[in-house]
Design a protein around this motif. Sequence first.
Motif, PDB file in Angstrom:
ATOM      1  N   GLY A  14       0.917  -1.274  -0.006  1.00 36.22           N
ATOM      2  CA  GLY A  14       0.082   0.116  -0.038  1.00 36.22           C
ATOM      3  C   GLY A  14       0.856   1.368  -0.223  1.00 36.22           C
ATOM      4  O   GLY A  14       0.243   2.228  -0.192  1.00 36.22           O
ATOM      5  N   LEU A  15       2.280   1.391   0.198  1.00 32.10           N
ATOM      6  CA  LEU A  15       2.776   2.317   0.341  1.00 32.10           C
ATOM      7  C   LEU A  15       3.480   2.798  -1.124  1.00 32.10           C
ATOM      8  O   LEU A  15       3.523   1.990  -1.782  1.00 32.10           O
ATOM      9  N   SER A  16       3.581   4.081  -1.363  1.00 30.66           N
ATOM     10  CA  SER A  16       4.177   4.567  -2.646  1.00 30.66           C
ATOM     11  C   SER A  16       5.641   4.046  -2.849  1.00 30.66           C
ATOM     12  O   SER A  16       6.209   3.648  -2.042  1.00 30.66           O
ATOM     13  N   LEU A  17       6.004   3.837  -4.235  1.00 35.66           N
ATOM     14  CA  LEU A  17       7.367   3.570  -4.469  1.00 35.66           C
ATOM     15  C   LEU A  17       7.992   4.553  -5.262  1.00 35.66           C
ATOM     16  O   LEU A  17       7.367   5.121  -6.050  1.00 35.66           O
ATOM     17  N   PRO A  18       9.114   5.147  -4.469  1.00 30.40           N
ATOM     18  CA  PRO A  18       9.458   4.628  -3.251  1.00 30.40           C
ATOM     19  C   PRO A  18       8.642   5.331  -2.054  1.00 30.40           C
ATOM     20  O   PRO A  18       7.667   6.072  -2.540  1.00 30.40           O
ATOM     21  N   ALA A  19       8.593   4.662  -1.043  1.00 25.56           N
ATOM     22  CA  ALA A  19       7.840   4.976   0.330  1.00 25.56           C
ATOM     23  C   ALA A  19       7.635   6.487   0.403  1.00 25.56           C
ATOM     24  O   ALA A  19       8.762   7.165   0.179  1.00 25.56           O
ATOM     25  N   ASP A  20       6.542   7.097   0.794  1.00 26.46           N
ATOM     26  CA  ASP A  20       6.474   8.642   1.485  1.00 26.46           C
ATOM     27  C   ASP A  20       6.665   9.678   0.165  1.00 26.46           C
ATOM     28  O   ASP A  20       6.979  10.677   0.496  1.00 26.46           O
ATOM     29  N   VAL A  21       6.620   9.295  -1.147  1.00 29.20           N
ATOM     30  CA  VAL A  21       6.658  10.108  -2.281  1.00 29.20           C
ATOM     31  C   VAL A  21       5.200  10.581  -2.339  1.00 29.20           C
ATOM     32  O   VAL A  21       4.234   9.961  -2.462  1.00 29.20           O
ATOM     33  N   PRO A  22       4.991  12.033  -2.221  1.00 31.26           N
ATOM     34  CA  PRO A  22       3.453  12.386  -2.275  1.00 31.26           C
ATOM     35  C   PRO A  22       3.114  12.395  -3.608  1.00 31.26           C
ATOM     36  O   PRO A  22       1.767  12.748  -3.549  1.00 31.26           O
ATOM     37  N   HIS A  23       3.786  12.508  -4.589  1.00 30.49           N
ATOM     38  CA  HIS A  23       3.129  12.493  -5.882  1.00 30.49           C
ATOM     39  C   HIS A  23       3.602  11.182  -6.802  1.00 30.49           C
ATOM     40  O   HIS A  23       3.863  11.136  -7.979  1.00 30.49           O
ATOM     41  N   GLY A  24       3.695  10.081  -5.934  1.00 27.74           N
ATOM     42  CA  GLY A  24       4.008   8.859  -6.546  1.00 27.74           C
ATOM     43  C   GLY A  24       3.150   8.268  -7.601  1.00 27.74           C
ATOM     44  O   GLY A  24       1.862   8.529  -7.666  1.00 27.74           O
ATOM     45  N   VAL A  25       3.669   7.552  -8.644  1.00 30.11           N
ATOM     46  CA  VAL A  25       2.925   7.024  -9.697  1.00 30.11           C
ATOM     47  C   VAL A  25       2.963   5.412  -9.605  1.00 30.11           C
ATOM     48  O   VAL A  25       2.304   4.614 -10.567  1.00 30.11           O
ATOM     49  N   SER A  26       3.384   4.911  -8.509  1.00 26.99           N
ATOM     50  CA  SER A  26       3.037   3.391  -8.317  1.00 26.99           C
ATOM     51  C   SER A  26       3.018   3.164  -6.643  1.00 26.99           C
ATOM     52  O   SER A  26       3.158   3.914  -6.015  1.00 26.99           O
ATOM     53  N   VAL A  27       2.451   2.089  -6.591  1.00 26.85           N
ATOM     54  CA  VAL A  27       2.248   1.384  -5.156  1.00 26.85           C
ATOM     55  C   VAL A  27       2.617   0.044  -4.864  1.00 26.85           C
ATOM     56  O   VAL A  27       2.511  -0.513  -6.094  1.00 26.85           O
ATOM     57  N   SER A  28       3.111  -0.184  -3.702  1.00 28.80           N
ATOM     58  CA  SER A  28       3.538  -1.584  -3.470  1.00 28.80           C
ATOM     59  C   SER A  28       2.485  -2.552  -3.459  1.00 28.80           C
ATOM     60  O   SER A  28       1.591  -2.315  -2.563  1.00 28.80           O
ATOM     61  N   LEU A  29       2.621  -3.415  -4.250  1.00 25.70           N
ATOM     62  CA  LEU A  29       1.719  -4.779  -4.094  1.00 25.70           C
ATOM     63  C   LEU A  29       2.591  -6.011  -4.024  1.00 25.70           C
ATOM     64  O   LEU A  29       2.707  -6.631  -5.009  1.00 25.70           O
ATOM     65  N   PRO A  30       3.348  -6.329  -2.917  1.00 25.79           N
ATOM     66  CA  PRO A  30       4.510  -7.204  -3.014  1.00 25.79           C
ATOM     67  C   PRO A  30       4.201  -8.621  -3.034  1.00 25.79           C
ATOM     68  O   PRO A  30       5.085  -9.424  -3.326  1.00 25.79           O
ATOM     69  N   THR A  31       2.940  -9.172  -2.986  1.00 24.06           N
ATOM     70  CA  THR A  31       2.593 -10.567  -3.175  1.00 24.06           C
ATOM     71  C   THR A  31       1.712 -10.893  -4.449  1.00 24.06           C
ATOM     72  O   THR A  31       0.845  -9.938  -4.761  1.00 24.06           O
ATOM     73  N   TRP A  32       1.577 -12.115  -4.741  1.00 24.33           N
ATOM     74  CA  TRP A  32       0.534 -12.458  -5.880  1.00 24.33           C
ATOM     75  C   TRP A  32      -0.811 -12.219  -5.275  1.00 24.33           C
ATOM     76  O   TRP A  32      -1.738 -11.758  -5.875  1.00 24.33           O
ATOM     77  N   SER A 574       4.402 -19.455 -10.843  1.00 18.27           N
ATOM     78  CA  SER A 574       4.457 -17.818 -10.998  1.00 18.27           C
ATOM     79  C   SER A 574       4.340 -17.063  -9.639  1.00 18.27           C
ATOM     80  O   SER A 574       5.060 -16.394  -9.648  1.00 18.27           O
ATOM     81  N   ALA A 575       3.330 -17.596  -8.944  1.00 19.98           N
ATOM     82  CA  ALA A 575       3.099 -17.078  -7.661  1.00 19.98           C
ATOM     83  C   ALA A 575       4.262 -17.262  -6.637  1.00 19.98           C
ATOM     84  O   ALA A 575       4.872 -16.386  -6.059  1.00 19.98           O
ATOM     85  N   ALA A 576       5.069 -18.410  -6.561  1.00 21.46           N
ATOM     86  CA  ALA A 576       6.207 -18.465  -5.708  1.00 21.46           C
ATOM     87  C   ALA A 576       7.280 -17.751  -6.217  1.00 21.46           C
ATOM     88  O   ALA A 576       7.975 -17.206  -5.321  1.00 21.46           O
ATOM     89  N   PHE A 577       7.445 -17.802  -7.479  1.00 24.64           N
ATOM     90  CA  PHE A 577       8.527 -16.611  -7.847  1.00 24.64           C
ATOM     91  C   PHE A 577       8.437 -15.134  -7.773  1.00 24.64           C
ATOM     92  O   PHE A 577       9.427 -14.619  -7.127  1.00 24.64           O
ATOM     93  N   PHE A 578       7.022 -14.826  -8.156  1.00 23.86           N
ATOM     94  CA  PHE A 578       6.918 -13.382  -7.902  1.00 23.86           C
ATOM     95  C   PHE A 578       7.087 -13.052  -6.296  1.00 23.86           C
ATOM     96  O   PHE A 578       7.668 -12.020  -5.980  1.00 23.86           O
TER      97      PHE A 578
END
Length: 655
Positions: A14-32, A574-578
């Motif tokens: 749920g955090l922006s990538l990188p974290a705490d960027v107020p105008h970020g264009v991506s979000v962390s979805l770390p698992t399948w 796929s899921a294990a690798f990701f």
Amino acid sequence: MSTVTVTRTPTALGLSLPADVPHGVSVSLPTWEDNIGYERGDSRVMDKLTSGYPRFYIQLQIQRLQAVCERKFGLPHERCHIFPSLRIAEACRAFMHAHSPDTSHPVLVRIAQFLIQASSSPTSLSQTSGAKDSSIELHIVFFPVDSAPLAKQFWQHTGNGISSRMAERCLSLLPSQDVPSAQITPGHGSDSPPIAAGAWNKSRNRHYAGLKKGSHITSASPEGVSLSSGKDEAPDDVADYLEEHYGRNLPISAASLAKRALRRRVAGVMVHDEIPLSDSEVRRGPCVTEDDVYFYPTGMSAVWHSHQLALATLPPAKSVCFGFPYLDTYKILLKWGLGAISLGMALILISIPLLNCWPHRRAIRPFLPLYCEFPSNPLLRSPNLARLRKLADDYGFLIVVDETIGSFANVEILPFADIIVSSLTKVFSGETNVMGGSLVLNPLSHHYHTLKEKMTATYEDLYWMEDAIHLERNSRDFAPRVRKINQNSEALCGFLRSKSLAYRQQQGEDVKSDDEVPIVMKEVYYPKWITPENYEACRLGSLTQAPQSKAVSSERDGGYGGLFSITFTSELASAAFFDALRCEKGPSLGTNFTLACPYTILAHYTELEWAAEYGVETGLVRVSVGLEDQSVLMAWFSEALNKTEDAIRRVRARA
């Protein structure tokens, strides 16, 4: 490889990538499962989102401004989207009318204008480029709350909404009592989660926090443009701090100069000596100038405007999507004009012969524009642009090429296209803190003068000035970053391909008997091996170029880009690798850091069977390679492969 430290944990869900960027264009979805939960709208995932890709997720600053507009001008049953011009707002209303569930009784949509007055301080918008009469003009489209999904389609497909920085600036100019500080509930014109109270102030963008009013920063001059904005410079210690920590963004008052530098940067990287159309024919590259480059708020905005340009300049006809499309490009072609013909990548071998079946009279145009990607996302297939160019010349249709994946630092495609569109959000920027798109006209196109005349008459510069400032800063090292990413990608893909089922079968190995080390990867999709003859025909410095073009220096030689995709022998693999990968994981690509996503899950979750028909498997993992050391990348991916093999062994043992 065993000596390289790989103990890195991806950013939390749920955090922006990188974290705490107020105008970020991506979000962390770390698992399948996080990605599946995102697509399903599971509260476990959605409640944790603080960011997202801006065309799909209404950023927090925009949500807050929407709430202001709804409270000031809206009716109780209405929600809104905010646009930077009346023309775009009217296009949104027209779209909602045309696609209403009952077109005989279209959705009730109204437009309001909101003029926000800027202060008269020396650092206000009154002294910046692009601000008329010391004000910001917003155009608000109001619609019934139950029509919010339809309105969101326009926002997503076209990418024409206001940027989060524009929203932030508007909020800063409003009286504090007008700006809500309490939590905003879901549904305020978006599908986004609520804004937590106080979250608005989490910002690292304090570039000028220590400057006194009236002071200015003099920056190094890119592309020969003088960017000094005033007589007073910041104190040396402040200037040093800015240079060290923020790369010395230009002052906001230099936005018009930043845009000029960006146009020159894009035009300059596109100009090359000669590119062959065939073994016997050479076309001299067009002399692109900054006047042929146009900027838009997003890459999809550039695509949408290119389609609007085609609709406005040529007689009515259907559009063609050549190759497996990026979803929203295809939606644009389907939902505007007379619709679209799809020639998916699974048909790549028969698509061109099929085009040849159209009437052979120039007076009969089979379709209006043909859209393709070079190479395509996510299968990295490249069309034969020379053959398409000949067909376009014979029949009189336009070719629009999206070069985002290949990047104009790697490939020369303008001689084959009438229009090139690109998402500058990706590798051109590299940082995940700004959106942008470009449209470039080919001066040698048969349609150039018609297209140019229409652009001159209708173009609106909607690219928010502060976004231009950040994009200019981010793109200064565009070329060397691309070279580094090319090197990393080619090395990493070579390693992974040697482990794939397809490669080992090509080498004649008896892979069926290999139970000790289970094979988990099926194929690596990368332009070096996927339709390589078409990619090489356009790659800068490739061996297929004419001898005259070898004057191009090695530093201008193109590589194969930073994007590749992997398919696996099972979705379990796929899921294990990701899940085992230690790089960042989330939407977008072209980032300075390596970024992976389960592309088909994110882009086609509701149409998985349709995507599979074109070879886009549900378990496909897409990887955008960054600037990390090769040894680190090799370690991350080797570890993920080992863990995937272990997971498959455990499953087999239980069976």
